[in-house]
Motif scaffolding. Structure first.
Motif, PDB file in Angstrom:
ATOM      1  N   ASP A  23       0.840  -1.194   0.000  1.00 21.63           N
ATOM      2  CA  ASP A  23       0.000   0.000   0.000  1.00 21.63           C
ATOM      3  C   ASP A  23       0.878   1.249   0.000  1.00 21.63           C
ATOM      4  O   ASP A  23       1.537   1.530   0.984  1.00 21.63           O
ATOM      5  N   PRO A  24       0.918   1.980  -1.121  1.00 16.40           N
ATOM      6  CA  PRO A  24       0.177   1.782  -2.367  1.00 16.40           C
ATOM      7  C   PRO A  24       0.759   0.623  -3.175  1.00 16.40           C
ATOM      8  O   PRO A  24       1.834   0.119  -2.853  1.00 16.40           O
ATOM      9  N   PRO A  25       0.053   0.205  -4.235  1.00 15.34           N
ATOM     10  CA  PRO A  25       0.554  -0.914  -5.037  1.00 15.34           C
ATOM     11  C   PRO A  25       1.926  -0.622  -5.634  1.00 15.34           C
ATOM     12  O   PRO A  25       2.268   0.531  -5.939  1.00 15.34           O
ATOM     13  N   VAL A  26       2.715  -1.653  -5.810  1.00 21.01           N
ATOM     14  CA  VAL A  26       4.005  -1.524  -6.474  1.00 21.01           C
ATOM     15  C   VAL A  26       3.799  -0.932  -7.864  1.00 21.01           C
ATOM     16  O   VAL A  26       2.835  -1.251  -8.558  1.00 21.01           O
ATOM     17  N   GLY A  27       4.697  -0.025  -8.239  1.00 21.89           N
ATOM     18  CA  GLY A  27       4.564   0.641  -9.536  1.00 21.89           C
ATOM     19  C   GLY A  27       3.816   1.952  -9.465  1.00 21.89           C
ATOM     20  O   GLY A  27       3.622   2.614 -10.486  1.00 21.89           O
ATOM     21  N   THR A  28       3.397   2.353  -8.262  1.00 15.70           N
ATOM     22  CA  THR A  28       2.717   3.637  -8.075  1.00 15.70           C
ATOM     23  C   THR A  28       3.739   4.753  -7.964  1.00 15.70           C
ATOM     24  O   THR A  28       4.700   4.656  -7.189  1.00 15.70           O
ATOM     25  N   ALA A  29       3.567   5.834  -8.734  1.00 19.51           N
ATOM     26  CA  ALA A  29       4.430   7.006  -8.595  1.00 19.51           C
ATOM     27  C   ALA A  29       4.208   7.608  -7.219  1.00 19.51           C
ATOM     28  O   ALA A  29       3.064   7.815  -6.790  1.00 19.51           O
ATOM     29  N   LEU A  30       5.289   7.905  -6.518  1.00 15.11           N
ATOM     30  CA  LEU A  30       5.167   8.332  -5.125  1.00 15.11           C
ATOM     31  C   LEU A  30       4.956   9.820  -4.959  1.00 15.11           C
ATOM     32  O   LEU A  30       4.667  10.273  -3.864  1.00 15.11           O
ATOM     33  N   ASN A  31       5.101  10.592  -6.016  1.00 16.60           N
ATOM     34  CA  ASN A  31       4.683  11.995  -5.958  1.00 16.60           C
ATOM     35  C   ASN A  31       4.339  12.442  -7.356  1.00 16.60           C
ATOM     36  O   ASN A  31       4.792  11.869  -8.345  1.00 16.60           O
ATOM     37  N   THR A  32       3.505  13.442  -7.459  1.00 17.14           N
ATOM     38  CA  THR A  32       3.015  13.875  -8.774  1.00 17.14           C
ATOM     39  C   THR A  32       3.930  14.878  -9.441  1.00 17.14           C
ATOM     40  O   THR A  32       3.808  15.121 -10.645  1.00 17.14           O
ATOM     41  N   ASP A  33       4.842  15.468  -8.688  1.00 20.79           N
ATOM     42  CA  ASP A  33       5.832  16.370  -9.282  1.00 20.79           C
ATOM     43  C   ASP A  33       7.200  15.743  -9.073  1.00 20.79           C
ATOM     44  O   ASP A  33       7.986  16.175  -8.246  1.00 20.79           O
ATOM     45  N   ASN A  34       7.448  14.741  -9.825  1.00 28.19           N
ATOM     46  CA  ASN A  34       8.628  13.903  -9.665  1.00 28.19           C
ATOM     47  C   ASN A  34       9.878  14.663 -10.093  1.00 28.19           C
ATOM     48  O   ASN A  34      10.107  14.886 -11.267  1.00 28.19           O
ATOM     49  N   ASP A  35      10.694  15.089  -9.150  1.00 27.40           N
ATOM     50  CA  ASP A  35      11.869  15.890  -9.471  1.00 27.40           C
ATOM     51  C   ASP A  35      13.048  14.976  -9.781  1.00 27.40           C
ATOM     52  O   ASP A  35      13.635  14.367  -8.895  1.00 27.40           O
ATOM     53  N   ASN A  36      13.386  14.873 -11.052  1.00 29.52           N
ATOM     54  CA  ASN A  36      14.527  14.049 -11.450  1.00 29.52           C
ATOM     55  C   ASN A  36      15.747  14.903 -11.783  1.00 29.52           C
ATOM     56  O   ASN A  36      16.656  14.471 -12.474  1.00 29.52           O
ATOM     57  N   GLY A  37      15.732  16.117 -11.292  1.00 29.73           N
ATOM     58  CA  GLY A  37      16.834  17.027 -11.558  1.00 29.73           C
ATOM     59  C   GLY A  37      16.469  18.074 -12.591  1.00 29.73           C
ATOM     60  O   GLY A  37      17.149  19.073 -12.736  1.00 29.73           O
ATOM     61  N   ALA A  38      15.400  17.834 -13.308  1.00 24.62           N
ATOM     62  CA  ALA A  38      14.961  18.791 -14.333  1.00 24.62           C
ATOM     63  C   ALA A  38      13.608  19.402 -13.982  1.00 24.62           C
ATOM     64  O   ALA A  38      13.057  20.168 -14.745  1.00 24.62           O
ATOM     65  N   GLY A  39      13.078  19.014 -12.818  1.00 23.47           N
ATOM     66  CA  GLY A  39      11.810  19.566 -12.383  1.00 23.47           C
ATOM     67  C   GLY A  39      10.618  19.096 -13.188  1.00 23.47           C
ATOM     68  O   GLY A  39       9.601  19.779 -13.229  1.00 23.47           O
ATOM     69  N   THR A  40      10.731  17.949 -13.863  1.00 18.82           N
ATOM     70  CA  THR A  40       9.639  17.482 -14.710  1.00 18.82           C
ATOM     71  C   THR A  40       8.552  16.795 -13.902  1.00 18.82           C
ATOM     72  O   THR A  40       8.794  16.253 -12.830  1.00 18.82           O
ATOM     73  N   LYS A  41       7.362  16.794 -14.453  1.00 19.28           N
ATOM     74  CA  LYS A  41       6.242  16.110 -13.830  1.00 19.28           C
ATOM     75  C   LYS A  41       6.266  14.634 -14.183  1.00 19.28           C
ATOM     76  O   LYS A  41       6.943  14.206 -15.111  1.00 19.28           O
ATOM     77  N   THR A  42       5.498  13.866 -13.445  1.00 23.85           N
ATOM     78  CA  THR A  42       5.406  12.443 -13.695  1.00 23.85           C
ATOM     79  C   THR A  42       4.884  12.200 -15.107  1.00 23.85           C
ATOM     80  O   THR A  42       3.833  12.721 -15.481  1.00 23.85           O
ATOM     81  N   PRO A  43       5.570  11.395 -15.925  1.00 24.22           N
ATOM     82  CA  PRO A  43       5.058  11.109 -17.265  1.00 24.22           C
ATOM     83  C   PRO A  43       3.741  10.354 -17.190  1.00 24.22           C
ATOM     84  O   PRO A  43       3.461   9.633 -16.228  1.00 24.22           O
ATOM     85  N   THR A  44       2.932  10.517 -18.214  1.00 30.61           N
ATOM     86  CA  THR A  44       1.588   9.939 -18.233  1.00 30.61           C
ATOM     87  C   THR A  44       1.598   8.442 -17.984  1.00 30.61           C
ATOM     88  O   THR A  44       0.682   7.895 -17.360  1.00 30.61           O
ATOM     89  N   VAL A  45       2.625   7.736 -18.456  1.00 27.99           N
ATOM     90  CA  VAL A  45       2.665   6.280 -18.310  1.00 27.99           C
ATOM     91  C   VAL A  45       2.694   5.852 -16.847  1.00 27.99           C
ATOM     92  O   VAL A  45       2.346   4.713 -16.523  1.00 27.99           O
ATOM     93  N   PHE A  46       3.057   6.774 -15.950  1.00 26.74           N
ATOM     94  CA  PHE A  46       3.025   6.483 -14.519  1.00 26.74           C
ATOM     95  C   PHE A  46       1.941   7.282 -13.797  1.00 26.74           C
ATOM     96  O   PHE A  46       2.059   7.590 -12.617  1.00 26.74           O
ATOM     97  N   THR A  47       0.873   7.605 -14.507  1.00 23.43           N
ATOM     98  CA  THR A  47      -0.303   8.211 -13.885  1.00 23.43           C
ATOM     99  C   THR A  47      -1.466   7.232 -13.976  1.00 23.43           C
ATOM    100  O   THR A  47      -1.469   6.333 -14.816  1.00 23.43           O
ATOM    101  N   PRO A  48      -2.474   7.373 -13.120  1.00 23.19           N
ATOM    102  CA  PRO A  48      -3.583   6.408 -13.083  1.00 23.19           C
ATOM    103  C   PRO A  48      -4.448   6.450 -14.337  1.00 23.19           C
ATOM    104  O   PRO A  48      -4.535   7.453 -15.040  1.00 23.19           O
ATOM    105  N   LEU A  49      -5.075   5.312 -14.611  1.00 22.97           N
ATOM    106  CA  LEU A  49      -6.046   5.186 -15.699  1.00 22.97           C
ATOM    107  C   LEU A  49      -7.285   4.524 -15.131  1.00 22.97           C
ATOM    108  O   LEU A  49      -7.197   3.481 -14.477  1.00 22.97           O
ATOM    109  N   LYS A  50      -8.445   5.123 -15.388  1.00 22.86           N
ATOM    110  CA  LYS A  50      -9.698   4.603 -14.844  1.00 22.86           C
ATOM    111  C   LYS A  50     -10.534   3.970 -15.949  1.00 22.86           C
ATOM    112  O   LYS A  50     -10.752   4.572 -16.996  1.00 22.86           O
TER     113      LYS A  50
END
Length: 432
Positions: A23-50
């Motif tokens: 909890d949360p499931p494995v593969g869940t992005a742990l924050n929505t503003d994923n800072d990888n050094g470039a300040g980029t947001k989480t790519p769509t492939v790691f966002t939820p789909l309903k």
């Protein structure tokens, strides 16, 4: 009776064994503003789909892959390990391999089946494990048609070129069905043209199998109408030469698939999403005659939302040994994109899944990306349109069951790892 002492570890709910809740499931992005050094947001492939009541924590799914390892249609511990390995490493949706709704609808004597109640329990055991990891499970219901009663591919000299399984090998070469009595190739069995009664009975078989899938606890069902199996054979004017209500016009050739969709939708919960897989083209345009092609796939796709289908899984090929497939790294993804554009332009709501040659993190990202790094949902001078909503991966998961975790690291996304494997997580910036 052994009583387990209470600990601080919370158990996964709703499963008949102890395992820590992820909890949360494995593969869940742990924050929505994923800072990888470039300040980029989480790519769509790691966002939820309903999809209806189902929410996937990322856009990765295991594409159905035949393993030719079932025992009279019953899955075994091999499948528990095979499917479980991918689910526990972060893939949001694991779709079980093509599962026949009748005994004679298996590709090989060792294929999965769901034509009898005894096949429910082995499936449920695997579904329970997938659920214990916080992930979702789907099943692909199918009938192999004229490509049934063949041996597993490792028995043939050339992979992809089947050979008939004889009665002595557990096959049923004298009871192979097709819309018309046309062989797939010389080494395949000679099929029988189905009677109207058999066609109608098949619709009922799909419905009964769908009901069993619900009993097994699946979260979604996919109807297999691709790769030259029975429903594909009915769609194609090359393999369907019938003159009754199931042949001739587009409406007649799609009638069986439509009936199967309606019958399946009627027996599954309203909250359960329904998927359909098609071959967008059978790659027979080179003949100059009529064949199943992209234009007809688009026409079919526009009908699906009103039938209760939530996602169209777009593949291609498989219906003709003489196909001339135009192989490029994005050939099937591009077909999915064209269908998606046409459906949206018609004002219809239908999610699209893309499959084929998805073997890197960057390819997966680009398929579904909508709003990151200048990629937008429409064509533009500096952008790229979204091609699909879900990425279905097959062979890469066989090579790398941890493909989702690896893709996250390569894209700079911090995701949840399995609790038990956390010490093995790659350090930020670590070169893989």
């Amino acid at each position: 009776m052994t009583v387990r002492k209470l600990t601080a570890t919370v158990a996964a709910p709703g499963v008949p064994f102890f395992t820590p809740a992820q909890d949360p499931p494995v593969g869940t992005a742990l924050n929505t503003d994923n800072d990888n050094g470039a300040g980029t947001k989480t790519p769509t492939v790691f966002t939820p789909l309903k999809l209806r009541s189902l929410t996937l924590q990322n856009r990765f799914a295991v594409s159905p892959m035949c393993m030719y390892s079932a025992d009279d249609g019953h899955l075994t511990d091999f499948h528990l390990v095979h499917l479980g390995a991918m689910a526990m490493r972060g893939v949001a949706l694991t779709i079980f391999e093509a599962t026949s709704v009748t005994p004679n609808g298996r590709i090989s004597p060792e294929d999965s089946g769901l034509w009898t109640d005894s096949q429910i329990a082995p499936l449920k055991r695997i579904v329970d494990f997938i659920h214990s990891q916080g992930q979702k499970a789907g099943i692909q219901l199918a009938h192999a048609g004229r490509k049934a009663s063949t041996v597993a591919p490792w028995h043939t000299q050339s992979r992809g070129h089947g050979e008939a399984a004889t009665a002595a090998q557990g096959g049923w070469p004298d009871n192979v069905w097709a819309p018309s009595a046309i062989k797939f190739s010389p080494k395949f069995p000679q099929p029988k043209e189905m009677t109207v009664s058999e066609v109608e009975g098949l619709v009922d078989s799909f419905a009964k199998a769908a009901s069993r899938a619900v009993s097994a606890g699946f979260d979604t069902i996919e109807i297999h109408a691709a790769h030259g199996y029975l429903l594909t054979e009915f769609l194609s004017p090359i393999t369907n030469k019938r003159t009754d209500q199931y042949g001739g016009s587009f409406e007649n050739r799609t009638r069986l698939l439509v009936d199967v969709i309606k019958a399946t939708r009627a027996v599954i919960p309203e909250t359960m999403p329904l998927l359909v897989r098609i071959s967008a083209t059978e790659w027979m345009e080179w003949t100059g005659g009529e064949s199943w092609d992209l234009a007809q796939s688009i026409r079919l796709a526009k009908l699906l939302p009103d039938l209760g289908v939530d996602l169209l899984d777009v593949s291609s090929a498989g219906n003709n040994a003489e196909q001339r497939m135009q192989i490029t790294p994005t050939v099937q993804i591009d077909l999915a994109s064209e269908i998606r554009d046409a459906v949206r332009a018609a004002g219809k709501t239908l999610l699209i899944g893309a499959v084929g040659f998805v073997n890197t993190a960057e390819i997966a990202r680009r398929v579904v990306q909508t709003d990151d790094e200048g990629l937008v949902d429409v064509d533009g001078e500096h952008g790229q349109k979204t091609k699909a909503d879900l990425v279905l991966v097959a062979r890469q998961f066989l090579k790398e069951p941890e493909f989702v975790l690896r893709a996250a690291h390569q894209l700079g996304v911090e995701v949840k790892w399995p609790l038990q494997y956390g010490r093995a997580a790659w350090a930020k910036g670590e070169k893989l």
